[in-house]
Structures are given as structure tokens and as C-alpha cells.
Design a protein around this motif. Sequence first.
Motif, PDB file in Angstrom:
ATOM      1  N   ASN A  25       0.609   5.428  24.843  1.00 40.12           N
ATOM      2  CA  ASN A  25       0.890   5.197  23.422  1.00 40.12           C
ATOM      3  C   ASN A  25       2.391   5.092  23.164  1.00 40.12           C
ATOM      4  N   GLU A  26       3.160   5.946  23.841  1.00 37.87           N
ATOM      5  CA  GLU A  26       4.614   5.917  23.659  1.00 37.87           C
ATOM      6  C   GLU A  26       5.198   4.616  24.209  1.00 37.87           C
ATOM      7  N   THR A  28       3.650   1.779  24.383  1.00 40.54           N
ATOM      8  CA  THR A  28       3.247   0.733  23.440  1.00 40.54           C
ATOM      9  C   THR A  28       4.203   0.665  22.260  1.00 40.54           C
ATOM     10  N   GLU A  29       4.542   1.811  21.697  1.00 44.05           N
ATOM     11  CA  GLU A  29       5.423   1.837  20.521  1.00 44.05           C
ATOM     12  C   GLU A  29       6.846   1.405  20.874  1.00 44.05           C
ATOM     13  N   ALA A  32       6.818  -2.366  21.440  1.00 40.48           N
ATOM     14  CA  ALA A  32       6.638  -3.069  20.162  1.00 40.48           C
ATOM     15  C   ALA A  32       7.952  -3.120  19.392  1.00 40.48           C
ATOM     16  N   SER A  33       8.664  -2.009  19.372  1.00 40.20           N
ATOM     17  CA  SER A  33       9.954  -1.957  18.684  1.00 40.20           C
ATOM     18  C   SER A  33      10.946  -2.930  19.318  1.00 40.20           C
ATOM     19  N   PHE A 181       0.810  -3.851  17.507  1.00 43.40           N
ATOM     20  CA  PHE A 181       1.806  -2.948  16.924  1.00 43.40           C
ATOM     21  C   PHE A 181       2.998  -3.723  16.369  1.00 43.40           C
ATOM     22  N   GLY A 185       1.755  -2.441  13.240  1.00 43.93           N
ATOM     23  CA  GLY A 185       2.078  -1.037  13.472  1.00 43.93           C
ATOM     24  C   GLY A 185       0.937  -0.198  13.995  1.00 43.93           C
ATOM     25  N   ASP A 186      -0.194  -0.824  14.318  1.00 48.11           N
ATOM     26  CA  ASP A 186      -1.326  -0.114  14.920  1.00 48.11           C
ATOM     27  C   ASP A 186      -2.159  -1.119  15.718  1.00 48.11           C
TER      28      ASP A 186
END
Length: 607
Positions: A25-26, A28-29, A32-33, A181, A185-186
Amino acid sequence: MKNSKTTFKEISEIFQTIEEIASRNEITEILASFYRELTSEEGEILSYLILGRVAPFFVNSEFNYSEKSLISLLEKYAKAKDIDIRVQQERDRLGDIGDTVKLFSEKCGFVSKGASLFEAYDTLWGIVKTEGNGSVERKNSIILGALESFSPLEAKYFVRVICGQLRFGISFKTLLDVFSFVVVGDKSLRLDLDRAYGICADIGYIYSCIAQKARMEAVESLKNLKIQPGIPVMPRLVERVGSFEETFERTGSPALVQPKFDGLRCQIHKYESKDFEHREYIWKKYLSRKDIGLFEQASNDVEIKLFTRNLEDVTEMFPEIAESAKAISDKSFILDSEVLGFKDGKFLPFQDTMQRRRKYSIGDASKNIPVKGMVFDVLFLNGKDLIEQDTQKRVETLSKIEMGESLELCETKEVSDLDSLMQIFHENVEKGYEGVIVKMLSGEYLPGVRNYDWIKLKKSMMNTLVDTVDLVCVGYYYGSGRRSDFGVGAILGALYNEKTDGYEAICKVGTGFSDEQLRSIKGQLETKIEEGQPQNVLCPENLKPDIWVYPEVVFTVEADEITKRLGEENIGGGLSLRFPRLVEWNRDKSSNDATRVSELIKMFEMK
């Protein structure tokens, strides 16, 4: 979005960041950023690089450059420049070619010259396109020039890409999460992204469809994506049931029945080159006419492409299939088939057919092991997309296509009762097939989807297990006695967990291998060795292997039964296989096409 061009140094820094993080998950975020700061073209390139490539899987774009060649190059350079480093010794000590080159670069005092991502991408393609006599020397020159312009960190990831050892454990499925994301954002955009990737298996192009778009605009862009011959469609998958009686409960009655072959899944594309021109792919400008189509000299520029379920282009490996497809009168189509080797009027086992997958001596191989394509579905015909039509209608359309010499229409029967189904099943098993596929009359072709619209009934159902199990090799054991001479005594097999995009080890497999296979497997796995347990692999303590390998090779096993394992129930559903034995090594499947944890749990509950 920033104004300046993204540098390869920035790409290397983000690679270093995600390599040090275990949380999916980290990762992925963070990705995405980072993607949000890129242009559409930069995002396309990054999507390929994360997977260790410069183009989609179906584009022949291999570097064909070995770690051995790189080490030899660096040792010669160090000797000529009087640099105090023993490259091979450092590689053995560090256990990673990227870390070795990073140290080499530091010793040489190389610093970054600020190469952009585009410049690094051009350089990588330069290596791919360097072929023929003297190609190793010319590749050496390109690589050395690149290393002299890179910082040690850039050099580390650059060589990992060209040596095929990037190994982040990130698949296209994780990237689709990242894309969702980026926009919302999801993960709520995943269904739209899955559908789009299913009909256009080009991860970079999918990103270009959603780059710098708000949700509604991105969804509309994805929905407007259509099938295009020349770009493979993700293959439709089949589900299993616990008993023959359950079949009609799932499909309804009547249903369609086709043979289940033990062959190589093959998608056959025919189109005219002008029909391929309306999309812009960032990789296309690097390809020659020969790369784009096998029959570039043919009248009307007719193109033929053959793709495996792994999206590999095997057109040149099966010239008789390609020629037969070319001879079909229809101007364009996408056919779904299984390619089978045959001899003396009988189809050959999968491993014999796989001997045809070669780049050299194709003519000799085609004489020794001729093949036929057994065609069972049509997805596109004469400019019309058919995947939203019901299966029954597609099969009717398929029956009107006149097949060429090395293509044969798969027999399809309609059945309404269990007795008729069992009779057809036994007839197919007696012919040497694996069993049958039962299909619902209604329902569209769903790329990459597995549900009960299509059900497989295999001869293994007559035994204790409902089906064979496809495992991913994540490690091996040295073995003892005579097997210690081979370097491999047993393999650690893992299931795929689609929820985590990771792998969960469930059993050691040491039975069913020939001596010759074990010797070959040792050589194959040497290039995939990991220094420690891969981050995306879970393993019970009592199964930990002598050597870990990157999860890539898929193999098929059968077993006496599925059993509960005491302790560590969070790994592999708490299940194991009793007396597993090898059926086929190195299946034509990607690691995320292996049997899933949820599937094995379902198989356990069936019995």
C-alpha cells in the motif's frame, strides 16, 4: 506537474525508495504521488521500466545482454584504467549485479551528467536494437558510455534493467492500483482499468489514457478504448468445480462443450498495417517494419501476429500457423486457439509441443514436431469487435470461417444433461485430451476474467484432487545423496495471492523430476537467485529453502490430497499438498497466473 524534464537520477531515487519498502500500500501511494509529477510520455516510460522493460510484453524488445558480458567489460575497463576492483569477486560478495556496478562506479569516480528519462530510454532502446555480428562489442560501447555519464545510483538500476534483474516484485496489477490512485486517490477505478488492460495489454498506453485527467474524463477515455488487432487481448480464463454434477448448476442447461487440450494457448491476429496506424505508442518509433509485422512484404501489407497467454510474440516460431492464418480470406480477425504438436496423427504432450518454442533451427523443428492450431473462439472479425456477443453467437460466427491447413476448428457440442456431458468427457479423455471446457451459451468474452461462465472438467477430477495445481518456484533445496551432484534436490512451490500481489509457499516438491530436468533447472534458476527472502514471498519457517529465487517460473503438480497445515494459517490459507509430484516444469504462464490462494481453499472445501 513540474515544468522541467524528469531525470534518470530522479527515477533511480524513486526506485531506491520503493525497493526499501515492504508495504504494498505504501509503495502504491508513493508511486502514485510520483506519477502525478510526470508528463504522460514520462509516465508511459516509467511503467515499462518498473517491469524491467522498454515496451509491453508482446513487443520483442529483449536486451540479449548477459551479466557475464557486463562483468567482463568492467574488468577490462578496470584493468585498463588501473582501478583497484575485482568485479567478479565483488559480485560474488554482494550477490547483486546492481550493487556491484554501483561500487564500480564509485571506484571510478563517475558522477551524474543529468541525463533525462527520455535520454536513458533512448540508450536502452539503442542496446535492444544492436544486433548481428559484433553486437556484443557495440553494446559494450553503449553501456560503457552510459555508465560514464551516470551516478553510481543511476548505474545500479540501469544495469539491473539490461540484465533483467530489476525485480521489484511489482506486476502490472500493482501498477493498475497505482493508476487508480493517481486519478482518484484510491482503488475505485480498478474495474475500468482492468477492462481496459484486458483489451489492450500495454501498461504504458493504459497510463496515457488516464494521465492528467479527472475521474470522469479518465473513465470516458478508458471506456473508449477498443480492441485492435496486433495488440493482444488478455485471455479468458476458466473456473473449476468440485463435481460433474455441479456443472449445470453453474452454466445452466443447455451448455456448450469443447475439448480441453494440453497445448500452448495462442491468440492469432490478422490485420492490414494501415489499421495499426491510428494509435500513438511511445515504443513504436523504435521498431523496424520487420518488428511490426512478419509479412511486411506481403500484398496489401497483411500482418500476422501470434501471442501466447503470457503475451509473448511467437509468430516466427510457428510459421505454418502464421501462413495458414494469412491464407484465410477474411481481412482481419483475432482468433483464440491452442497450439498442439502432433505426430503420426496423434497430438503430443505439452512438453513436446514446447520444444517448438525456439528462435533458431525453426525449419528443422517444424519438420520434427509439426503443429496445429485448434481454434475455439473469435474475438474480432473484419473490423468488428465481437467480445460483447454471447459465446453461442461467437461460436456460430467462428464456424463460418474457413480454416487454413495448419488451423482446425475446435469441435463444439451442445449438451443438456449429465449423461451426455459424461459421454463427451470420456470420449475426449480417450483421445488423449485433458478433458472438456463447458461454456454458458450466453455471456461475453471477458478478457483476463475467471468465473463460472467457463468451467474446466479435467481427468484429474476422477482422482482425489479436483485439479492439478500450478505453483511458482520461489526457492530450492540442495538435496542429498546423488541429487547433491545436480545442485537441486527439491523445489519450493508457492501460490499467488491476488489480494497482496505476492506469493505464499505451501510445499516442497522433490518427486517427478528426471536427472536431466534437475540439471537444466539448476542452470535456469541460477539467473534468478535472490540473496534473501523476496519481500513479496511469505514462507512457513519449516519450509525455508537453501536458496531463494525470484518468483517467475511456474510449474504444475499433482498430489494425493490437499491437507491442513498446523500453525501459520495466514500463509497459503494454512494449506499444503500431500505427496506433490511434478507434472510439467516451466508452464506457459506468468507467475500471477499460478493457482491462487483462494482457489486452493476452494479446492480443499470441494473435497
